[in-house]
Design a protein around this motif. Structure first.
Motif, PDB file in Angstrom:
ATOM      1  N   GLN A 127      14.051  -1.186 -27.066  1.00 12.59           N
ATOM      2  CA  GLN A 127      14.527  -0.734 -28.498  1.00 12.59           C
ATOM      3  C   GLN A 127      13.796  -1.766 -29.322  1.00 12.59           C
ATOM      4  OE1 GLN A 127      18.647  -1.324 -29.311  1.00 12.59           O
ATOM      5  NE2 GLN A 127      18.876   0.667 -29.839  1.00 12.59           N
ATOM      6  N   GLN A 128      13.508  -2.999 -28.956  1.00 12.00           N
ATOM      7  CA  GLN A 128      12.656  -4.103 -29.809  1.00 12.00           C
ATOM      8  C   GLN A 128      11.463  -3.847 -29.741  1.00 12.00           C
ATOM      9  OE1 GLN A 128      14.103  -7.771 -28.192  1.00 12.00           O
ATOM     10  NE2 GLN A 128      16.214  -7.192 -28.511  1.00 12.00           N
ATOM     11  N   GLY A 129      10.663  -2.793 -28.961  1.00 15.53           N
ATOM     12  CA  GLY A 129       9.430  -2.515 -29.107  1.00 15.53           C
ATOM     13  C   GLY A 129       8.661  -2.655 -27.839  1.00 15.53           C
ATOM     14  N   LYS A 130       9.235  -3.313 -26.773  1.00 16.15           N
ATOM     15  CA  LYS A 130       8.746  -3.940 -25.484  1.00 16.15           C
ATOM     16  C   LYS A 130       8.451  -2.813 -24.792  1.00 16.15           C
ATOM     17  CE  LYS A 130       9.200  -8.709 -26.269  1.00 16.15           C
ATOM     18  NZ  LYS A 130       8.241  -9.176 -27.284  1.00 16.15           N
ATOM     19  N   ARG A 131       7.333  -2.903 -23.700  1.00 15.16           N
ATOM     20  CA  ARG A 131       7.250  -1.951 -22.610  1.00 15.16           C
ATOM     21  C   ARG A 131       7.667  -2.793 -21.646  1.00 15.16           C
ATOM     22  NH1 ARG A 131       3.208   1.882 -23.849  1.00 15.16           N
ATOM     23  NH2 ARG A 131       3.106   2.143 -21.634  1.00 15.16           N
ATOM     24  N   VAL A 132       8.905  -2.296 -21.191  1.00 14.43           N
ATOM     25  CA  VAL A 132       9.596  -2.720 -19.889  1.00 14.43           C
ATOM     26  C   VAL A 132       9.550  -1.828 -18.905  1.00 14.43           C
ATOM     27  CG1 VAL A 132      12.076  -3.539 -19.565  1.00 14.43           C
ATOM     28  CG2 VAL A 132      11.305  -3.302 -21.969  1.00 14.43           C
ATOM     29  N   ALA A 133       9.474  -2.728 -17.585  1.00 15.95           N
ATOM     30  CA  ALA A 133       9.517  -2.022 -16.135  1.00 15.95           C
ATOM     31  C   ALA A 133      10.743  -2.584 -15.523  1.00 15.95           C
ATOM     32  CB  ALA A 133       8.290  -2.396 -15.543  1.00 15.95           C
ATOM     33  N   LEU A 134      11.550  -1.539 -15.388  1.00 15.49           N
ATOM     34  CA  LEU A 134      12.819  -2.044 -14.708  1.00 15.49           C
ATOM     35  C   LEU A 134      12.594  -1.345 -12.993  1.00 15.49           C
ATOM     36  CD1 LEU A 134      15.855  -2.581 -14.638  1.00 15.49           C
ATOM     37  CD2 LEU A 134      16.725  -0.427 -15.382  1.00 15.49           C
TER      38      LEU A 134
ATOM     39  N   ASP B 183       0.725  -1.134  -0.032  1.00 18.30           N
ATOM     40  CA  ASP B 183       0.176  -0.014   0.007  1.00 18.30           C
ATOM     41  C   ASP B 183       0.781   1.272   0.129  1.00 18.30           C
ATOM     42  OD1 ASP B 183       0.761  -0.063   2.550  1.00 18.30           O
ATOM     43  OD2 ASP B 183      -1.031   0.197   3.475  1.00 18.30           O
ATOM     44  N   LEU B 184       2.232   1.095  -0.080  1.00 23.97           N
ATOM     45  CA  LEU B 184       3.063   2.308  -0.413  1.00 23.97           C
ATOM     46  C   LEU B 184       3.586   2.484  -1.798  1.00 23.97           C
ATOM     47  CD1 LEU B 184       5.127   2.686   3.090  1.00 23.97           C
ATOM     48  CD2 LEU B 184       3.102   3.869   2.400  1.00 23.97           C
ATOM     49  N   LEU B 185       3.251   1.527  -2.675  1.00 24.52           N
ATOM     50  CA  LEU B 185       3.450   1.626  -3.974  1.00 24.52           C
ATOM     51  C   LEU B 185       2.298   2.447  -4.949  1.00 24.52           C
ATOM     52  CD1 LEU B 185       4.903  -0.267  -6.510  1.00 24.52           C
ATOM     53  CD2 LEU B 185       2.505  -1.113  -6.707  1.00 24.52           C
ATOM     54  N   THR B 186       2.729   3.453  -5.525  1.00 21.84           N
ATOM     55  CA  THR B 186       1.701   4.359  -6.106  1.00 21.84           C
ATOM     56  C   THR B 186       1.014   3.614  -7.126  1.00 21.84           C
ATOM     57  OG1 THR B 186       3.110   5.221  -7.662  1.00 21.84           O
ATOM     58  CG2 THR B 186       3.292   6.234  -5.671  1.00 21.84           C
ATOM     59  N   PRO B 187      -0.231   4.124  -7.294  1.00 19.31           N
ATOM     60  CA  PRO B 187      -1.212   3.609  -8.393  1.00 19.31           C
ATOM     61  C   PRO B 187      -0.187   3.631  -9.867  1.00 19.31           C
ATOM     62  CG  PRO B 187      -2.340   5.108  -6.936  1.00 19.31           C
ATOM     63  CD  PRO B 187      -0.993   5.249  -6.507  1.00 19.31           C
ATOM     64  N   ARG B 188       0.502   4.796  -9.889  1.00 18.60           N
ATOM     65  CA  ARG B 188       1.125   5.079 -11.103  1.00 18.60           C
ATOM     66  C   ARG B 188       1.983   3.886 -11.490  1.00 18.60           C
ATOM     67  NH1 ARG B 188       4.043  10.741 -12.594  1.00 18.60           N
ATOM     68  NH2 ARG B 188       1.818  11.340 -12.474  1.00 18.60           N
ATOM     69  N   ALA B 189       2.795   3.727 -10.460  1.00 14.07           N
ATOM     70  CA  ALA B 189       3.683   2.417 -10.437  1.00 14.07           C
ATOM     71  C   ALA B 189       3.153   1.149 -10.723  1.00 14.07           C
ATOM     72  CB  ALA B 189       4.784   2.334  -9.099  1.00 14.07           C
ATOM     73  N   ARG B 190       2.096   0.831 -10.161  1.00 13.96           N
ATOM     74  CA  ARG B 190       1.347  -0.424 -10.330  1.00 13.96           C
ATOM     75  C   ARG B 190       0.725  -0.434 -11.692  1.00 13.96           C
ATOM     76  NH1 ARG B 190      -2.136  -4.328  -7.244  1.00 13.96           N
ATOM     77  NH2 ARG B 190      -1.260  -3.306  -5.594  1.00 13.96           N
ATOM     78  N   ALA B 191       0.209   0.640 -12.136  1.00 14.52           N
ATOM     79  CA  ALA B 191      -0.378   0.634 -13.492  1.00 14.52           C
ATOM     80  C   ALA B 191       0.535   0.424 -14.736  1.00 14.52           C
ATOM     81  CB  ALA B 191      -1.025   1.943 -14.128  1.00 14.52           C
ATOM     82  N   VAL B 192       2.088   1.040 -14.454  1.00 18.38           N
ATOM     83  CA  VAL B 192       2.959   0.636 -15.431  1.00 18.38           C
ATOM     84  C   VAL B 192       3.657  -0.764 -15.220  1.00 18.38           C
ATOM     85  CG1 VAL B 192       5.588   1.076 -15.645  1.00 18.38           C
ATOM     86  CG2 VAL B 192       3.869   2.909 -15.068  1.00 18.38           C
TER      87      VAL B 192
END
Lengths: 270, 270
Positions: free
Chosen positions: A72-79, A17-26
């Motif tokens: 670069q290959q077109g993926k949506r990547v979350a680091l 519950d300290l993870l922001t909604p923006r982070a969760r959505a990404v």
């Protein structure tokens, strides 16, 4: 057209519950989630869709490069980084490496609640006035520079939030740092430590600077060092702002616990 | 038994998706939400149930006291701060005042994403290494102490995140602060400003220290001052950690924009 994106995401100190909604959505929109295994483990349960890639600690550059190549290959990547992605996190490295690539993948940074803020909230309000954040890890920064910053920050009156206070391989560094601090600050300076802030097994204690050497401190601990105005009020650590002090003179002083000579003033586990 | 609770809640920099679920849950469970009107306005739409009390800026002590008295009466009270409740927020004042009351109401602190972190994420990763947070407001802190901290922090190599850089009543203070910084740092030091980070009308710019004096800066602006290693990479502001620098020497240097002589390197509005 394929448009990849690398999002460097701060997942906060650990509690869901300290993870922001923006982070969760990404994270939930990502094709791939990459991170040090301890952190991917924290978010994996909420990510039924995304592929998770664990990476070992110390492999930051390889992890950033792999993330960028997937983008670069077109993926949506979350680091993922714990805390804030820009505070001792992966954001800078990713941006620097991206600039060496052609075409450079798009990179965004998603902020998060830092470990220092989570620790401060548990303790009270020690970071309520000017403070400095410093890491004792000398893997990437010369130790002399770290000592210079420690001395400079406390001499100028900043409260300190210390990251990476020690590890097996550099157990002597915390003692060396304390020696620097004790040449500038009295031994009764209120300090505190929080281990695993907002995670299972959370533990916190308020101790004087002189007794900090005896406290159990490891890499997962944030250490707070107060300044000359920081004090213990009803078991909480507070660095007052001016108006509080002005006000106290009218209303009678708050109960300030004298911590001198006590090894541990308050200790709490969750 | 009636058990009131005062929660001092950091609502983040402004965007709804940067408010943590914990903060939202506390706000939604509250009987009363109290705060400076600009902040209560941000959260009011999500709070159909709670009663909202707006309070004027400058009335921090009165607001904290009113919040504590309601908690003492058994209410669940949320006292809101923007950003993190413990960073130039209301947490410390509430804890200090609570200690003067009998019985002392229970107080908890809910952390949030700070303005500095939100600003840094927009800019790139300027706070990726050791940094200091400082407010130029001299309403509560003597100006000489602020100047001493500015000088000490930059002399020790910290990146600076400057809060409350100026206001109508103390418009000269930002110029005085810049004069202190320019005695320690070269004029081409990369700096940046973000106004209304994550709020409508967000605006950011990367400028050199020498040109910061010409930038439009007000109370709602966060100013970042780089250190000797901070640089502009593909239009983003980055303070590299050691491994990035070590790596660059192998892969060829990233494109570093020379910002000297350019009043504004990059400017962006949202």
């Amino acid at each position: 057209m394929v448009t990849g994106l690398l999002s460097v995401v701060g997942i906060g100190p650990g509690a869901e519950d300290l993870l922001t909604p923006r982070a969760r959505a990404v994270l939930q929109a990502a094709d791939v989630v990459i991170g040090y295994g301890v952190y991917t483990e924290m978010v994996r349960a909420w990510l039924p869709g995304a592929r998770c890639i664990d990476s070992a600690i110390g492999e930051e550059a390889e992890r950033a490069r792999a993330s960028l190549e997937l983008a670069q290959q077109g993926k949506r990547v979350a680091l993922v980084s714990s805390g804030d992605a820009g505070v001792y996190g992966m954001a800078g490295l990713a941006l620097e490496l991206a600039a060496t690539m052609d075409p450079a993948p798009a990179v965004e940074v998603v902020p998060g609640v830092t470990a220092a803020q989570a620790a401060a909230a548990i303790l009270g309000a020690p970071l309520a006035l000017d403070y400095a954040t410093i890491s004792l890890s000398d893997a990437l920064v010369p130790w002399e520079q770290i000592e210079r910053r420690l001395a400079g920050a406390v001499a100028a009156g900043f409260v300190l939030a210390i990251y990476n206070p020690t590890s097996g391989r550099r157990g002597h560094r915390f003692a060396q740092a304390l020696a620097v601090l004790r040449t500038h600050l009295p031994d009764d300076t209120p300090c505190a430590l929080v281990r695993d802030a907002s995670r299972p097994g959370e533990h916190s204690a308020i101790v004087s600077l002189g007794h900090l050497i005896d406290a159990a401190i490891d890499m997962r601990t944030i250490v707070i060092v107060g300044n000359s105005t920081t004090r213990v009020v009803n078991g909480r650590l507070v660095t007052p702002r001016g108006y509080a002090m002005a006000l106290m003179s009218h209303t009678g002083d708050a109960e300030a616990t004298d911590i001198t000579g006590q090894p541990i003033v308050r200790e709490a586990g969750a």
